[in-house]
Design an enzyme around this catalytic site. Structure first.
Site, PDB file in Angstrom:
ATOM      1  N   GLU A  93       0.820  -1.215   0.000  1.00 43.53           N
ATOM      2  CA  GLU A  93       0.000   0.000   0.000  1.00 43.53           C
ATOM      3  C   GLU A  93       0.849   1.257   0.000  1.00 43.53           C
ATOM      4  O   GLU A  93       0.729   2.118   0.864  1.00 43.53           O
ATOM      5  CB  GLU A  93      -0.951   0.012   1.198  1.00 43.53           C
ATOM      6  CG  GLU A  93      -2.116  -0.954   1.087  1.00 43.53           C
ATOM      7  CD  GLU A  93      -3.217  -0.436   0.192  1.00 43.53           C
ATOM      8  OE1 GLU A  93      -3.207   0.752  -0.149  1.00 43.53           O
ATOM      9  OE2 GLU A  93      -4.075  -1.262  -0.196  1.00 43.53           O
ATOM     10  N   ASP A  94       1.711   1.357  -0.980  1.00 41.32           N
ATOM     11  CA  ASP A  94       2.495   2.566  -1.188  1.00 41.32           C
ATOM     12  C   ASP A  94       3.444   2.899  -0.063  1.00 41.32           C
ATOM     13  O   ASP A  94       3.830   4.049   0.097  1.00 41.32           O
ATOM     14  CB  ASP A  94       1.595   3.771  -1.449  1.00 41.32           C
ATOM     15  CG  ASP A  94       1.211   3.852  -2.903  1.00 41.32           C
ATOM     16  OD1 ASP A  94       2.049   3.453  -3.721  1.00 41.32           O
ATOM     17  OD2 ASP A  94       0.094   4.284  -3.201  1.00 41.32           O
ATOM     18  N   ALA A  95       3.801   1.909   0.725  1.00 35.93           N
ATOM     19  CA  ALA A  95       4.865   2.171   1.679  1.00 35.93           C
ATOM     20  C   ALA A  95       6.181   2.029   0.940  1.00 35.93           C
ATOM     21  O   ALA A  95       6.238   1.421  -0.124  1.00 35.93           O
ATOM     22  CB  ALA A  95       4.783   1.211   2.837  1.00 35.93           C
ATOM     23  N   ARG A  98      -1.517   2.404 -12.127  1.00 35.75           N
ATOM     24  CA  ARG A  98      -1.302   3.854 -12.273  1.00 35.75           C
ATOM     25  C   ARG A  98      -0.698   4.202 -13.621  1.00 35.75           C
ATOM     26  O   ARG A  98      -0.697   5.364 -14.002  1.00 35.75           O
ATOM     27  CB  ARG A  98      -0.384   4.354 -11.170  1.00 35.75           C
ATOM     28  CG  ARG A  98      -0.955   3.962  -9.838  1.00 35.75           C
ATOM     29  CD  ARG A  98      -0.327   4.709  -8.717  1.00 35.75           C
ATOM     30  NE  ARG A  98      -1.016   4.281  -7.498  1.00 35.75           N
ATOM     31  CZ  ARG A  98      -0.400   3.895  -6.405  1.00 35.75           C
ATOM     32  NH1 ARG A  98       0.898   3.918  -6.352  1.00 35.75           N
ATOM     33  NH2 ARG A  98      -1.096   3.513  -5.365  1.00 35.75           N
TER      34      ARG A  98
END
Lengths: 1121, 266
Positions: free
Chosen positions: A736-738, A920
């Site tokens: 999660e985008d860490a 994305r």
């Protein structure tokens, strides 16, 4: 190579920036304000006529001095910007106005001696012609404590840097026709915002379903039938009216209803009851001057027509016919729309927009300020005259009227006309954010309504407004940023242009009595109908030719609309224009020879303009062009050639490498985040005292760059570092985008920054001779803190430098006199009881005292500024982002030995989760990784300029040349098990930015702490050391679990638990009398049974508030079993 | 176990180790990174710093200067008799006293004066800070031994990595000499030896198997030896690379012994 050919004209862009700078539009606008418009405003007032017999004052030349400051001791010296910043001063110039008192004695007028009077201070834009920094070399700038790369274009008000944000507005004086909404009683509307000298007078013509036309304009209540208005303006016969509107039969037929409406006012044939014009005027007069005499009504009506109807055409009685012709034009268009002969105007077309720059904003502000000054002078003069003294203009001028007006508007952003937020604090997060802020454009449309069309990207935005740089959320599309090559016109003399048009055989409209005729093309100058022309194409060509030859001003743009047969000539201020290369007969006028001269500096950008090689086009003239993207696209009918297509982007979006490979919202996110990245805000950071600022350690030039960066100067003020990035999942810590950062890289200095906060305090003087004192407060002082808070203060009460401080430590010890003076007592002064008003480090912050500035304010008060710096080493939760809208927070700091390594011993600095990519679609980032790797191996920056940078093939070749797979993937070995990883890993170099959202600024927890005075509940928010809210949903959870005691604990015991006395008889609040040790009820008396009840203090408060409203809230008490 | 040095320079050594498994190779790598102590400035006393550089940044930069380490004459602070207070047996003082004259002056690592002539910066041309005219530095720095586990500055190695030793085999019966694999290999392992596909410098092969993917007939197979590793060790200059490997091996041995002793005591 494609790349070399496509950005062939970059030297032209560089010469453009050399000529105009990055904020040239503000500087030019301000310069024009100082040079011309200031005087024009004064001239428009020209005379002060106080109510004194035979005495007037003529206003002459206004003069602007270089910025200076008058100290408290009366001495005066030039003021340089950095002194203003540090000392909280206003960087302003003195304004001197020539005033000539004129005496009239009967028929003789005597002009008395002209005096130059100081009328106020005008804040000066930095780097403008009036600024002391203008024309300085880099060395001189550095000597004066400035950053040589600072663009200027802002003001310094009370020490803070303020930008006047460019305001987007609908173009004034242009007729806009549109279809009315279905729900309104009108079918079509024609609208024009007639604007003259800052006065905006909207005129609308509405067509009812019945076909009648009605006009509304300011100061006249209701709507007036068109024909009556036309007659009032002097078109007596119905035929005249119809002729002025159109000679098209269909359109004339549409007029029947309207004209019949005016029949009652026509002069009767027998001559009784006045002329048609008078009757029409009286019709209007009856609305504006109800219940007055006919003479007065007529005079009022005439005045209203002159003053408030289409004031941009003129405000004299002679202009009335012109106004009628203009109305005729409006009606023709309206009816054409009704008959389907024309399309409704596009409000969002950029030709219909004007940008108000700082100069324009200051004109309107200064006009109001000058008006109030003249009013004040008048009042002062009259007052002296009433007292029987000789009026003296010198003593009548109070300089702070203008000073305060200007300063206040600039300091608060509350502009004349009720606009708020016009001036904003300059964003100094980094260099890019400052530049972008200075190039921002805001639309006045409300944020709450959808306005989808206004927010959309319009095709006329091409090259003028950045398609990517706009905020997300409520302001999306309303706040814009101008594109790199966009330049805003400052306006030129309209008369010269009109003359040129007349020379080009434009037939004046007066000469034709307003009859335009369908065959002739209407010619408009700045929205004003000036005449007609038989061969518009020839006219347009002739004007263009003369402009290119330099016979007409550069700023003039002309466009011919074939469908509506009209010519629009513009030379007003606020049009967004962009330069293009002129193409003639399929040949670009810009030759390689010119390019060479530009490159070698023989020619400047202006030489290209002067020689008719390039020209600026506005959105209107662009409608007449066919622009080739690249030289090879030129066709026989091509009229212009783009310089470089990537200049459609704005400053912020131009930093993105390979943006054409990204999904467009990603570029929008990046354009926003670039303004949050920690970098080098200014090179004079040591001499600045911004309240908060970040400073990035070891900023790097990006390995993968765009050519725009050179022109912007990004590489001199960078805001990021080249990270080695592996796209890999690692123990789940980057879900999660860490982001996973290499601990060893951080040890070696990766991603560090310093945060500085400036605390300030002033020794104020109070009425009564009392004043603040910097000192170590004495124990007796009210509000004395723990003595260790003061331990680091020097004997002057100010902290020493390089001292480590923590939240609560006092930086500036200060005491103030008591707020209320005690009553005079017979005995000696009992205790001075000074208050402690020290400035301490914010709660939860810490750092090292970096510098202490001790100076003096304008009032001569001592002023201390203390800068505290804090080293920010990357830690868990800090936010980082690449240049592709890929942001993330650190989830884990992995030890180097645990991270995978390649056979060459390369260990990633950052491990990015593979899930960040596919949804994305930031292919730009993938390419940047490859390009970064190639750049690192090649030892050369790679060019990733949109549309003309390196190609994938070239990058693949470079990687292979250096012994890598062309895919950018490499075999890696696990740092934990030592085994080779099953699959090879995509690894490369990406430029990452540290964003200013850091955990150290946000981390917060409390066990106990302050409560609010009113409710006794815990305070809210980190700044107030508040508690974490146990909200409604949390409450639901505990109820759901049946955890009643826990719930009570959270909401009562640990919050605002208190006891309340309740009378059991009447149920109202009881009282305890401490003196008598007795409980009593104010109603039932001392005999009542009083019980103590545990309630929330907020509940007690509620009861009392309701009691104050006259409600009796009775509590019925029962024994709890 | 057999060790063969392939390449050796002053600061770099490449060697092949045969007869170990990946776990052992990795243990050796990790030991070099994290367990082998070096001497590095760890505490800085700034008496005067009028440069633009913040004290903490300057201190950080000083810490990153590799010092030539003498492991025999210094103790780790924890193991020292002074119990970590800092004595001449576990600490070395370096001083830095520079004042710029009328010209700008760059302060280099060579300007550090060491108490012990053996403990000096490994490279003398590391720029520390640039001083403007008349700016001045007076700094006392204390170097001590420490390991890479504490902070990356204590790592004696700039890089340490190993790779599996590749086996590139070509099935000549299947190969149709299309040449695709020759073009595609970034390390130029494969070449056309007069009409047959031959291999060269196979040690360079990065096991990327891009040749395997490009070979339509499936003539190439890439494998690696499970028990042989090619190590690449590059020193920061604190210790000679060979000594790094030797000492790391010793530390590893000790630690294995400790582990064994513990296991046996259960």
């Amino acid at each position: 190579m494609v790349g070399e050919r496509r950005d062939k004209y970059w030297p032209v862009i560089e010469s453009f920036f050399k000529e105009y700078g990055l904020v040239g539009q503000h500087l030019d606008s301000f310069n024009r304000f100082i040079r011309e418009e200031l005087q024009q405003v004064v001239d428009s007032v020209s005379e002060i006529k106080p109510k004194i017999e035979g005495y007037t004052v003529a206003l002459g030349k206004i003069e602007v001095h270089p910025p200076s400051i008058r100290e408290a001791d009366g001495s005066e010296h030039p003021l340089y910007p950095n002194e203003a910043r540090i000392r909280n001063l206003t960087y302003a110039s003195k304004l001197l106005l020539e005033c000539t008192p004129i005496r009239r004695d009967g028929s003789t007028t005597t002009r008395l001696e002209t005096v130059r009077i100081y009328i106020g201070d005008l804040p000066i834009m930095l780097r403008s012609e009036t600024c002391l920094l203008h024309g300085m070399t880099e060395e001189e700038l550095i000597k004066h404590g400035e950053d040589p790369k600072d663009p200027g274009g802002y003001f310094i008000i009370n020490g803070s840097e303020r930008v006047l944000v460019t305001q987007e507005d609908l173009a004034p004086n242009r007729i806009l026709i549109e279809e009315a909404s279905k729900s309104s009683s009108y079918t079509h509307i024609a609208k024009v915002f007639s604007t003259s000298r800052g006065f905006r007078a909207p005129v609308t013509i509405e067509r009812k379903r019945t076909g009648e036309l009605r006009v509304s304009f300011p100061s006249v209540p209701g709507k007036i039938p068109l024909a009556i208005l036309m007659k009032a303006l002097g078109l007596e016969s119905d035929k005249d009216i119809a002729d002025v509107i159109s000679d098209d039969e269909e359109i004339r037929n549409e007029l029947i209803v309207t004209i019949e409406q005016s029949a009652p006012i026509n002069a009767p044939r027998d001559g009784s009851g006045g002329s048609t014009v008078e009757n029409a005027l009286d019709f209007i007069g009856k609305r504006v001057a109800v219940g007055q005499t006919r003479e007065y009504r007529l005079a009022r009506a005439e005045k209203v027509l002159d003053r408030y109807l289409l004031p941009h055409i003129g405000t004299e009685p002679e202009d009335r016919l012109q106004k009628a012709y203009y109305l005729g034009q409006m009606v023709e268009r309206l009816l054409e729309l009704v008959l389907g002969k024309r399309q409704p105007d596009d409000k969002d077309h950029y030709a219909n927009k004007r940008l108000k720059l700082s100069g324009d904003l200051l004109v309107s502000l200064f006009r109001v300020a000058l008006y109030s000054l003249t009013r004040d002078i008048k009042y002062q003069l009259e007052r002296t005259a009433v007292r029987g003294r000789k009026p003296n203009i010198r003593t009548a001028v109070r300089a702070d009227v203008i000073t305060q007006r200007l300063k206040h508007a600039l300091a608060t952003g509350n502009w004349v006309g009720g606009k708020a937020g016009v001036s904003q604090l300059l964003d100094r997060t980094n260099y890019i954010s400052s530049l972008s802020h200075l190039r921002r454009v805001v639309s006045p449309l409300s944020r709450s309504q959808p306005h989808f069309e206004a927010r959309d990207l319009h095709s006329t935005h091409w090259g003028k407004v950045c398609p990517n740089e706009t905020p997300e959320g409520p302001n999306c599309g309303l706040v814009k940023n101008i594109a790199m090559m966009a330049y805003i016109s400052v306006g030129t003399n309209e008369d010269a242009v009109e003359q040129a048009l007349m020379q080009a055989d434009v037939e004046a409209i007066e000469a034709r009595q307003g009859r335009r005729g369908a065959k002739w093309a209407d010619v408009f100058l700045n929205g004003r109908l000036v005449g007609v022309h038989a061969a518009p194409k020839l006219l347009v060509r002739a004007i263009r030719q003369r402009r290119r030859a330099g016979e007409i001003d550069q700023e003039v743009n002309i466009a011919y609309y074939e469908d509506t047969n009209e010519v629009q000539v513009n030379c007003d201020a606020g049009r967004v224009r962009r330069p293009l290369i002129i193409v003639e007969n399929g040949q670009s006028r810009l030759t390689d020879e010119h390019l060479r001269m530009i490159e070698e500096g023989e020619w400047t950008f202006n030489d290209l303009l002067r020689n008719g090689i390039m020209e600026f086009l506005d959105a209107e003239e662009e409608e007449n062009t066919l622009i080739a993207m690249y030289p090879e696209d030129i066709r026989p009918n091509t009229t212009h050639l783009e310089i470089v297509p990537s200049t459609i982007l704005g400053i912020s979006a131009a930093l993105i490498p390979f943006p054409e490979h990204n999904q467009s919202p990603r570029n929008v996110y990046m354009a926003g985040m670039a303004k949050q990245s920690v970098g080098v805000p200014a090179s004079n950071f040591k001499f600045r005292a911004d309240t908060r600022s970040h400073f990035f350690h070891y900023p790097q030039v990006p390995l993968v760059k765009t050519r725009a960066m050179d022109s912007i100067g990004y590489e001199e003020r960078p805001a990021g570092q080249n990270f080695i990035v592996a796209i890999l999942s690692f123990e789940g810590y980057n879900i999660e985008d860490a982001l996973i950062l290499n601990k060893a890289s951080i040890d070696r200095g990766l991603g560090r920054s310093t945060f500085c906060r400036v605390y300030e305090s002033e020794e104020r003087k109070y009425p009564g001779g009392q004043e603040d004192r910097f000192e170590i407060p004495d124990r007796s002082v009210r509000g004395y803190r723990a003595s260790e808070s003061y331990r680091n203060l020097g004997e002057d009460g100010i902290i020493e430098t390089e001292v480590e401080v923590q939240g609560g430590d006092v930086l500036i010890g200060r005491t103030s006199p008591p707020r209320f003076l005690e009553e005079y007592s017979e005995f000696e002064i009992t205790s001075p009881n000074r208050r402690e008003t020290s400035v301490a480090v914010r709660h939860g912050e810490s750092g090292v005292v970096d510098s202490v500035i001790l100076t003096e304010t304008i009032d001569g008060n001592r002023l201390v500024k203390v800068k505290v710096r804090d080293l920010r080493i990357p830690e868990l939760g800090d936010k980082y982002a690449s240049r592709h809208g890929q942001k993330g927070v650190i989830g884990y700091l992995a030890p180097q030995e645990d991270l995978p390594f390649t056979e060459d011993g390369v260990v990633p600095d950052l491990v990015l989760n593979p899930h960040a990519i596919p949804s994305r679609m930031t292919i730009g980032q993938i390419l940047e990784m490859i390009a970064g790797k190639a750049a690192a191996m090649e030892g050369k920056q790679q060019d990733a300029t949109p549309f003309c940078g390196v190609t994938e093939e070239e990058l693949f070749g470079l990687l292979k040349k250096h012994g890598f797979q062309h895919t950018g993937r490499e075999t890696m070995y696990s740092g934990v098990t030592g085994e080779k990883l099953k699959t090879d890993v995509f690894i490369g170099c990406v430029y990452y930015m540290k964003l200013h959202h850091m955990v150290a600024d946000k981390i917060h927890a409390r066990a106990r702490g302050p409560v609010q005075i009113l409710t006794r509940q815990p305070t809210e928010g980190r700044a107030r050391e508040g508690g974490l809210r146990f909200g409604e949903m949390e409450r639901d959870v505990l109820i759901g679990h049946g955890a009643a005691i826990l719930l009570k604990g959270r909401l009562l015991d640990e919050s605002d638990k208190s006891t309340m006395l309740v009378c059991e008889e009447c149920g109202l609040i009881g009282v305890y009398d401490r003196n008598k040790d007795q409980y009593y009820c104010p109603i039932c008396g001392p005999s009542a049974r009083i019980s103590s009840v545990v309630v929330s203090y907020a509940f007690k408060l509620l009861l009392q508030e309701m009691m104050s409203l006259g409600l009796a809230c009775r509590l019925r008490l029962k024994e709890m079993i | 176990m057999e060790v063969r040095i392939v390449h050796k320079t002053e600061n770099e050594v490449h060697f092949l180790v045969e007869g170990i498994n990946a776990a052992f190779a990795n243990a050796l790598r990790r030991t070099m990174l994290t367990r082998l102590p070096t001497m590095v400035i760890d505490e800085v006393l700034i008496l005067e710093n009028t440069s633009v550089m913040y004290d903490e940044v300057l201190a950080h930069r000083l810490g990153l200067v590799p010092l030539v380490t003498d492991l025999t004459s210094y103790n780790l602070p924890d193991e020292c008799d002074c119990e970590g207070k800092g004595c001449s047996l576990c600490q070395c003082t370096l001083t830095l006293e520079v004042e710029a004259g009328d010209e700008e002056r760059v302060v280099y690592s060579r300007d550090l004066n060491s108490q012990n002539p053996k403990i000096v910066p490994a490279a003398d041309n590391i720029p520390l800070v640039k001083l403007a005219p008349h700016q001045c530095l007076i700094i006392e720095a204390y170097a001590r031994l420490g390991t890479g586990r504490e902070n990356a500055k204590f790592q004696p190695v700039a890089t340490v990595a190993y790779k599996n030793v590749p086996i590139v085999s070509v099935d000549k019966s299947k190969c149709d000499m299309c040449g695709a694999c020759i073009d595609v290999c970034p390390k130029r392992i494969l070449w056309n030896d007069g009409g047959t596909l031959a291999t060269q410098n196979t040690l360079d092969c990065s096991l990327c198997e891009i040749c395997v993917k490009s070979c339509e007939v499936g003539a190439i197979t890439i494998d690696y030896k499970k028990d042989t590793f090619l190590f690449k060790v590059e020193s920061t200059g604190a210790l000679p690379p060979v000594e790094i490997v030797e000492r790391a091996a010793e530390i590893l041995k000790e630690r294995i012994q400790i582990a064994l002793d513990f296991a046996n005591s259960l």
